[in-house]
Structures are given as C-alpha cells and as structure tokens.
Design a protein around this motif. Structure first.
Motif, short mmCIF file in Angstrom:
data_model
loop_
_atom_site.label_atom_id
_atom_site.label_comp_id
_atom_site.label_asym_id
_atom_site.label_seq_id
_atom_site.Cartn_x
_atom_site.Cartn_y
_atom_site.Cartn_z
N LYS A 276 0.84 -1.16 -0.03
CA LYS A 276 0.00 -0.06 0.02
C LYS A 276 0.95 1.56 0.07
O LYS A 276 2.04 1.44 0.39
CB LYS A 276 -0.80 -0.19 1.06
N VAL A 277 0.41 2.41 -0.48
CA VAL A 277 1.09 3.53 -0.69
C VAL A 277 0.60 4.62 0.57
O VAL A 277 -0.64 4.69 0.65
CB VAL A 277 0.99 4.27 -1.95
N TYR A 278 1.42 5.10 1.35
CA TYR A 278 1.13 6.27 2.18
C TYR A 278 1.93 7.35 1.95
O TYR A 278 2.88 7.56 1.25
CB TYR A 278 1.33 5.61 3.48
N VAL A 279 1.15 8.75 2.57
CA VAL A 279 1.79 9.99 2.54
C VAL A 279 2.42 10.15 4.02
O VAL A 279 1.72 9.98 4.86
CB VAL A 279 0.66 11.00 2.16
N ARG A 280 3.63 10.62 3.82
CA ARG A 280 4.11 10.99 4.96
C ARG A 280 3.67 12.24 5.34
O ARG A 280 4.01 13.21 4.99
CB ARG A 280 5.71 10.98 4.92
N THR A 281 3.11 12.36 6.48
CA THR A 281 2.29 13.57 7.02
C THR A 281 2.62 13.87 8.62
O THR A 281 3.18 12.98 9.27
CB THR A 281 0.78 13.61 6.95
N ILE A 282 2.26 15.06 8.96
CA ILE A 282 2.56 15.42 10.30
C ILE A 282 1.91 14.54 11.41
O ILE A 282 2.14 14.41 12.56
CB ILE A 282 2.41 16.89 10.47
N GLY A 283 1.03 13.92 10.91
CA GLY A 283 0.08 12.98 11.59
C GLY A 283 0.25 11.57 11.63
O GLY A 283 -0.41 10.73 11.83
N GLY A 284 1.54 11.26 10.80
CA GLY A 284 1.86 9.82 10.68
C GLY A 284 1.51 9.54 9.17
O GLY A 284 1.43 10.33 8.28
N LEU A 285 1.62 8.14 8.75
CA LEU A 285 1.46 7.68 7.45
C LEU A 285 -0.16 7.70 7.20
O LEU A 285 -0.78 7.06 7.80
CB LEU A 285 1.84 6.25 7.38
N LYS A 286 -0.39 8.28 6.06
CA LYS A 286 -1.84 8.35 5.59
C LYS A 286 -2.04 7.68 4.36
O LYS A 286 -1.37 7.80 3.43
CB LYS A 286 -2.51 9.72 5.67
N ASN A 518 -11.27 21.02 9.10
CA ASN A 518 -9.72 20.38 8.93
C ASN A 518 -9.43 20.51 7.48
O ASN A 518 -9.92 20.00 6.65
CB ASN A 518 -9.79 18.76 9.32
N PRO A 519 -8.32 21.37 7.13
CA PRO A 519 -8.15 21.48 5.58
C PRO A 519 -7.52 20.30 5.01
O PRO A 519 -7.24 20.44 3.83
CB PRO A 519 -7.00 22.78 5.64
N GLY A 520 -7.39 19.27 5.60
CA GLY A 520 -6.76 17.91 4.92
C GLY A 520 -5.26 17.66 5.37
O GLY A 520 -4.91 18.41 6.32
N THR A 521 -4.92 16.78 4.69
CA THR A 521 -3.45 16.23 4.82
C THR A 521 -2.45 17.26 4.74
O THR A 521 -2.48 17.67 3.62
CB THR A 521 -3.39 14.89 4.18
N LEU A 522 -1.39 17.21 5.57
CA LEU A 522 -0.28 18.07 5.43
C LEU A 522 0.88 17.28 5.37
O LEU A 522 1.27 16.69 6.44
CB LEU A 522 -0.12 19.12 6.74
N PRO A 523 1.61 17.12 4.23
CA PRO A 523 2.62 16.24 3.81
C PRO A 523 3.85 16.89 4.92
O PRO A 523 3.92 18.01 5.19
CB PRO A 523 3.09 16.41 2.63
N SER A 524 4.86 16.04 5.44
CA SER A 524 5.86 16.61 6.30
C SER A 524 6.67 17.55 5.52
O SER A 524 7.44 18.36 6.17
CB SER A 524 6.84 15.28 6.89
N ARG A 525 6.90 17.16 4.19
CA ARG A 525 7.82 18.15 3.48
C ARG A 525 7.10 19.61 3.54
O ARG A 525 7.84 20.36 3.33
CB ARG A 525 7.89 17.48 1.90
N VAL A 526 5.85 19.46 3.39
CA VAL A 526 5.14 20.82 3.08
C VAL A 526 5.46 21.59 4.56
O VAL A 526 5.61 22.75 4.47
CB VAL A 526 3.82 20.71 2.89
N ALA A 527 5.13 20.98 5.62
CA ALA A 527 5.39 21.39 7.02
C ALA A 527 7.01 21.82 7.15
O ALA A 527 7.11 22.79 7.68
CB ALA A 527 5.00 20.23 8.14
#
Length: 828
Positions: A276-286, A518-527
């Motif tokens: 499965k593929v996940y986005v690395r976000t400030i809230g963990g893998l999504k 909630n404006p949605g997922t925030l990737p770690s790179r963007v943070a």
C-alpha cells in the motif's frame, strides 16, 4: 451643427462594433485565405472583437497587457530548461473560436483515437497478438525507451491504462484538422487551458453569455470522478505526483491540484508499505489511493525501473500490481507516444475498430522498415526528419527539422547515422497550418497555430473531451508546423453555439458535501517548507534591522549624533557572526557601507539576497498552499534604489507586507502553525543574541538604544518610561514582557501553544519531546527577572530553542531513511 448631427458624427468613434469591423477589415486585407478569421464571415468573430473593443476602445496593446496582468495575478508561469527563474505564461487576448458543430467532429475523432490507443496498449502489455500477427513490428515496441517490460502482464487497477490524454492538432489551409502528436506519458497543459480561460473571462466578461461558450468545469469534475471511481475506498485520497518545482510545468500542476482538490505530492512524500502507498504527514502515514502522475514513469520506482532514480517511490509498482494504488496514466502507456507509431495507427484503426481515423495523422514513415526508409531517402528534401522515439539520435543536433534545411556536414552526419541506425528516425510530411490573429504591439497580425485538446475518463469510464483546450501560436509568419517550435503565445479556445450553456461549477452541490474545518492532510515536506519559510523571512528581517541601525537609521539619533565605536563594533559582530559578511578592516563609514552592501546583496554570503532567494524557492514549491499575493511578494526582484538606506527601506516594507499577509490572510491551519513556529523560534534566537550583546550589566545608553531598535520597541519604551533609558526596564520589555510580540516571553508562549495544537502520535497523553522542550523553555523565561537575566541564562535559552527546533524536525519532518513504522505511528 445640431445635436443629432453631433451624435451621428461622433458615434463611430465610440461604437465597439465599428472598431471591431475596422480591425477585422484591416487584418484580413493583410492576411491570407488560410486564416480562421478571414476565410468566412462568421459573426461570432465580430462579436468577440466587439467585446474586446468595449474594454480596450481602440488600444489593442492595452487589452494585451490587461490579459497578461490577469495571468500574472492567477500565478501562471512556466520554466525553460536550464533557466533559474520562471517566465510568465504568455496569453493572447484574442481567443480561438470554434463553432460547436465543427467541434463535435473533433470530439468524435479524439474519443475514437483514445479508444484505439487504449486497445493497442492493452494488447502490447497483455496478449501481444498485434506483434505476433505482424500488425506492429516487434522492434518498434521492444526498441522503444517508453516500453516498460516490468509492466507486461500486470492488470492496471480499474482495468484501463489511459485515463487522461492530450493530442496536438493542426488545422490545414482548407480547414481540415490533423493529428500532429499524442501525449500519454504525463500530458501537460490542461491547467494552462484553465488559466487562459480565467484570464480571458476576467477581461471579456460578456463573451461567455454572448456566444454561449462551453465551460471547462464539467470536464474537470468528470475526470476527478473518473479517478475516484477506480479506487477501492469510498472516500479516496487522491494525489497529483509532481517531479517538483524545477519541472517546466510545475506552476500548472500546483494550480490543477488546488482546483481539483488533490494533494500535491513529491516522491519523497510517499512510502510503500505492505503493498500500500502512504503519504508521510505530520500525523503519521496516511493511505493514498490514487496518483495522477506527472513524473516520468521510468523514475517512478527505482526497484522496478531506473535504479538511479532519486525522486521515485521504492515499492510503488508492487502496490500498483497488488491493485492498492491507481496510477494515472498507467506506466508504459507512453509507448504509443513515439512518433514512429503514427505510421501504424491508420491501419490499426481499420483492423481493431473497423473504421478509418476520423482525425488522420500527418503522414509518417518509420525508417526501421526498408520500404519506408527508401521513401524517406527519395523524398528527403520534401519531408520533416525527426527522431522515432523523441530521444535525439546521434545524427541530429537538434529537434525535428525540414530535410531541405539540412546541409553540409549536418546532412552527411545525419544520412550516415540513418544508414547505421534507421530505426531511430522517421520522416513526416511538412504541414501547412492555418493562421489566427494575435496582438503584436498595437496591431493584429496573422500567426500559425496548433491546438492541444484533452480527453479524460468520467465516473462511468467513458471518454469526455475538454471543450476547447489551448492554442499555441508561432512566433514567425512561416506556417509550417516544423518551424513553429513551441510557440511564444497561447490563446484560449472557445467552443460556441446557439444553445445556452448552464453555469456549471466544479463546486459540489450545497447539501451534498459534509462540512469540515480540517483543511486536509499536510505532508511532512510541506510542513518543513513552511517552517523554514518563517525562519528565512524572520532571519532576513532581523539582519535588515541590524544593517539599518548600523547605517544610522535609528529614530533615537538626533542632531547628527552617531553611535559609539563600541556599540558599532557590537553591531558589526552581530552581522559578521550571522555569516552575512566578512569582518571589515575598520569602522570607518566607507567600510561600514561596504559591509552593509555585502550583507544585503552578496550571494556568496548569508546575505538578505541569499535568504530571500531561499524563501522564494520555498514559495515556488508551495504554490498550491500560498496565495498569489504572497508568491508575488516572495518573487519580487531585489530593490535597486541608489541609496543603501532606500533599498533597506524598500525591503523592510516588503517584509512587513509578507508578515501582514501571514498574520491576517492565512488560515490557522497546520501549515500556518509551522510557519509561525519558524518565525517565533528564529525571532527568539535573534533576540537572545541581541540581549547578550547589548543588554548585559555595563551596557551604555547607545547599546540599550540599539537593543530597543532591534526589538522594534523604541516607541513602547518611551511611552512607558518617558524619563530616560535604563537597563533593567529595557531588559524587562524586550525579554520578559508577555505583551510585547518581540519579546522572549511572547515567543516562548507562542511556541508552546503552537506545538500543543499539532497532532501527536501517542495516546498516553504524555508530552512528546518537542512539547517537553518547549515547556522547559517557557518555564525558564517565565521564572526569570530582568535584573538577574545574565549571559549564561540567555545562552541556555538559545540552546533550548535549538533543541526545540531539532525535536520538532525529528517528529514532523522527513529525516532521510527513518523507519516507516515507529512507535505509535498512525496508518489511516
């Protein structure tokens, strides 16, 4: 002269219809019969020019500048390879008009072609009957760099290889449309078509209703629904996979992601885990369900394709093969994009569809076949010679070129390589293009054009075509497609008709969308980017403040008084210690001015120019999350005023404008919190250093006045203590006053508050390391007194600020090859 005579005499000067008729008459007198405006007397063109005249009066140059300003406001741009800066997207104020009946024929041809290509691609990566039966030469497939052997036998999720395509069309002198090129790898331009429409609509507001122009929104809504329909989850997370901000069409990708509500991600934002593929976000893998990729397929997965890829996602193709992530378009579909394949599509249409192509190709001969090669050699001077697979063969120094234009050593080299590797070349007929009007200077002139059209699958899997696309207009009057190159203008394409067009929007029906804040997922790179955007801006502003004070721009200076050499030396040390300039040979005015100039604009040092460039680069990579006003301020050129103080003042006003946009126009999202954290941590570090330099026991009045200047607190101090300047009150104001936004106390409180608002991974309600560090920092500041605050305590505060920053980065930002699954990591 009576009133009636006056009205009769002056009416033509202000009548938009009269202006339009005169423009058309003058233009057609200079144009050829192969022009879309002049070949018939369609009243739609007169209506469009009347709309132009209502805005521009008799000044075509003004309308061109106005449309271009709208394009800049939208944030439209593009990048040329090897150029460091983006260029503004060039939009012509004159759209290309196509009547709905004529467009219907184009639409049918595009859908037929998309259907044919899907059938061929499915066979090439499936049964392989077309090659086995001799309908397609095996060398044309296996010799293509676009054929990806690892994809053979894989069934794409959703059951189809193509979801979004682009086709370049050329209109011949007699009005027929022909296919010049297919784009299947990562079709670009739909965002530019959308932006062209917005820019022209803002200028010619009445054109939409006057001509019943078909809208773009239904197409994009259908495409979004089409991708979602292929996903296994009912509420899928869909991303647009970009190569990053250096890609030529990155601004378009950011605009499309924002418009379609997609998550703009890079390869580093993604991780494959258990197919499965996940986005690395400030809230963990999504979990992410689908990717509309704009990344070269060979770079997608270093485990499956190019092992040298640094921007792919290891394991992505395994997840794709398992059916857990949709890739649009499927990797390997670009095999049909090669010009050589155009030679075989007409016959394939007859074999597979039982019909001729409704939109014929330009005639093409692949030199990998003996008969075709002989025909190309016999007609060399009458054909366009180009690469068979886009990549440039050894015998060519540039792109496709007319055979008649190849002479001398270039001709000898090309013919020799064609004899050695004929499969690398194609010959194509030279196409004459129709022309259309474009504004050059203050006049209409004819220029050749091509049309890029787009087709996408809707929620039912059926093909739908964007009504219009965009026209690419050549620079020179020569109407051969071969010499047009990429063109230097673009134009909106309006499909008009007699039937009214419903005002459709991409917005969801009012009652069908669940409200959320909630404006949605925030990737770690963007943070990470937003955090460092805040730090760079704050660092630049602090450095600028020190330069301005050093040059004598303190409001406390009176009667020509200057700072003492000791205080000036401390200011120099502050600037030099920041790595912004080398130490000056003396403290004379000329040497200080040279120091200031280096610290402001020498890119070899950590100057303001360098810091602004870092901030600008982050802004360029965050277009989907920053307003156009913010991006324009970040991209504004460095000021060039004669005087150093004038340049400094201009920069200060720009920093103030950016800070105002951040404070009053950015939503209080997680991205803003990271931006604010960057500002607060950087500001607190700068203030702690300044207090250690200028506020310790024994500080002179000049030292304390400079400290108030650096803290932007002169007025606050004078209002509070009108009798004079003293060290303890100054320290209390700039270090410990929780109501002063420049103080250490204020920053420490805000840092702790922002970290408390960010997501945590554990459920034990214990403070995470970054929160614990911030609490310790706040405790030290809150329990300090102005009289006892010493250099050792300030040094400890600086170290703790660094520890907070490090803990913040470890928790929320990408840290190279950190484990994908850590304690408490969230998978959603």
């Amino acid at each position: 002269m009576n009133t009636a005579d006056t009205a009769t005499h002056t009416a033509p000067l202000f009548d938009a219809t009269v202006h339009a008729e005169r423009w058309i008459a003058d233009y057609c007198a200079r144009s050829t019969s192969a022009d879309v405006l002049c070949e018939d007397a369609d009243p739609a063109w007169a209506a469009m020019f009347a709309e132009l005249a209502m805005v521009a009066s008799d000044d075509l140059g003004h309308i061109r500048e106005r449309v271009q300003r709208h394009a800049v406001d939208i944030g439209t741009g593009f990048r040329i390879a090897d150029e460091p800066d983006e260029r503004p997207w060039p939009v012509s104020p004159v759209p290309l008009l196509i009547e709905a009946g004529e467009w219907a024929g184009i639409e049918r041809g595009v859908i037929q072609r998309a259907t044919l290509m899907e059938t061929v691609i499915a066979d090439l990566y499936g049964e392989g009957k077309l090659v086995a039966d001799g309908n397609i030469p095996a060398a044309l497939v296996t010799g293509s760099p676009f054929f990806l052997r690892p994809m053979v036998g894989l069934d794409p999720p959703g059951g189809r290889h193509l979801d979004f395509i682009a086709i370049d069309l050329g209109r011949g002198p007699t009005g027929e449309w022909r296919v010049l090129a297919d784009h299947l790898r990562a079709p670009a331009g739909a965002g530019y078509a959308l932006e062209n429409r917005i820019a022209v609509s803002r200028t010619l507001g009445g054109l939409q209703d006057r001509l019943n122009v078909q809208r773009h929104a239904p197409f994009f809504a259908a495409f979004r629904a089409g991708i979602a329909a292929m996903c296994k989850r009912t509420d899928p997370r869909i991303g647009l996979l970009t190569p990053g901000r250096f890609n030529p069409s990155y601004p378009e990708q950011a605009h499309l992601a924002r418009y379609l509500g997609l998550l703009l991600v890079e390869g580093a934002d993604l991780a494959a885990l258990e197919d499965k593929v996940y986005v690395r976000t400030i809230g963990g893998l999504k979990r992410i369900d689908a990717l509309w990729r704009r990344l070269d397929p060979r770079l997608l997965d270093p485990l499956a394709f190019d092992t040298h890829s640094q921007i792919g996602v290891p394991g992505l193709i395994d997840a794709y093969a398992a059916g857990h992530v949709v890739l649009s378009n499927a990797p390997g579909s670009a095999v049909l994009e090669a010009p050589a394949f155009s030679a075989f599509l007409p016959q394939l249409a007859k074999s597979l569809l039982g019909e001729d192509l409704l939109l014929p190709n330009i005639a093409t001969w692949w030199c990998g076949q003996d008969g075709a090669r002989a025909q190309v050699e016999a007609n060399f001077d009458r054909l366009l010679i180009g690469p068979a697979f886009h990549s440039r063969p050894l015998g060519m120094t540039g792109g496709p070129i007319a055979g008649a234009d190849i002479a001398g050593e270039d001709r000898t080299r090309l013919l020799a390589d064609m004899a050695n590797r004929p499969q690398d070349y194609v010959g194509q007929e030279l196409v004459q293009l129709s022309t259309m009007p474009v504004v050059v200077g203050d006049a209409l002139v004819p220029r050749p054009f091509t049309l890029r059209v787009f087709a996408a699958r809707n929620g039912d899997g059926e093909w739908t075509v964007l009504p219009g696309g965009f026209a690419r207009i050549g620079e020179h009057p020569d109407a051969r497609a071969a010499v047009m190159g990429e063109g230097i203008w673009s134009a909106d394409v309006c499909i008009y008709g007699a039937e009214p067009v419903a005002p459709v929007s991409l917005l969801t029906a009012a009652d069908s969308l669940q409200v959320r804040r909630n404006p949605g997922t925030l990737p770690s790179r963007v943070a990470d980017n937003f955090y460092w955007l805040g730090r760079y801006l704050e660092r630049g502003e602090a450095l600028l403040g020190a330069i301005r004070v050093m040059l004598g721009n303190s409001i406390d200076v009176d009667g020509g008084a200057v700072l003492s050499p000791t205080t000036v030396g401390k200011l120099v040390g502050l600037i030099v210690g920041a790595g912004s300039a080398p130490h000056p040979p003396s403290l004379r005015r000329a040497d200080l001015t040279a120091l200031a100039r280096t610290a402001m604009e020498d890119e070899r040092w950590q100057s303001i120019l360098t810091l602004n460039r870092h901030a600008r680069e982050i802004g360029e990579g965050s277009r989907d999350r920053l307003s156009a006003d913010m991006v324009r301020l970040l991209e504004a050129p460095f000021p060039t005023h004669r005087g150093m103080l004038e340049r400094a003042g201009s920069l200060q006003r720009r920093y103030a404008a950016i800070a105002g946009l951040s404070a009053e126009h950015m939503g209080r999202t997680a991205a803003w919190r990271f931006h604010d954290l960057g500002r607060r941590i950087e500001r607190a570090m700068a203030m702690a250093r300044a207090i250690r330099l200028f506020g310790m026991p024994g500080a002179s009045p000049d030292d304390l006045s400079v400290l108030l200047d650096l803290a932007d607190s002169q007025i606050s101090y004078r209002q509070r203590y009108p009798t004079g300047i003293a060290r303890v009150p100054v320290i209390d104001l700039v270090a410990l006053d929780p109501g002063n936004p420049r103080s250490l106390a204020f920053s420490a409180e805000r840092i702790a508050a922002r970290l408390a608002e960010l997501p945590v991974l554990s459920d034990d309600e214990m403070a995470e390391p970054q929160q614990a560090q911030a609490t310790g920092l706040q405790a030290i500041v809150m329990t300090s007194t102005a009289a006892e605050l010493d250099a050792e305590t300030l040094g400890d505060i600086e170290r703790r600020l660094g520890a907070v920053s490090d803990a913040l980065a470890r928790r929320y930002f990408l840290q190279g090859a950190e484990p994908l699954r850590t304690s408490g990591l969230t998978l959603a």
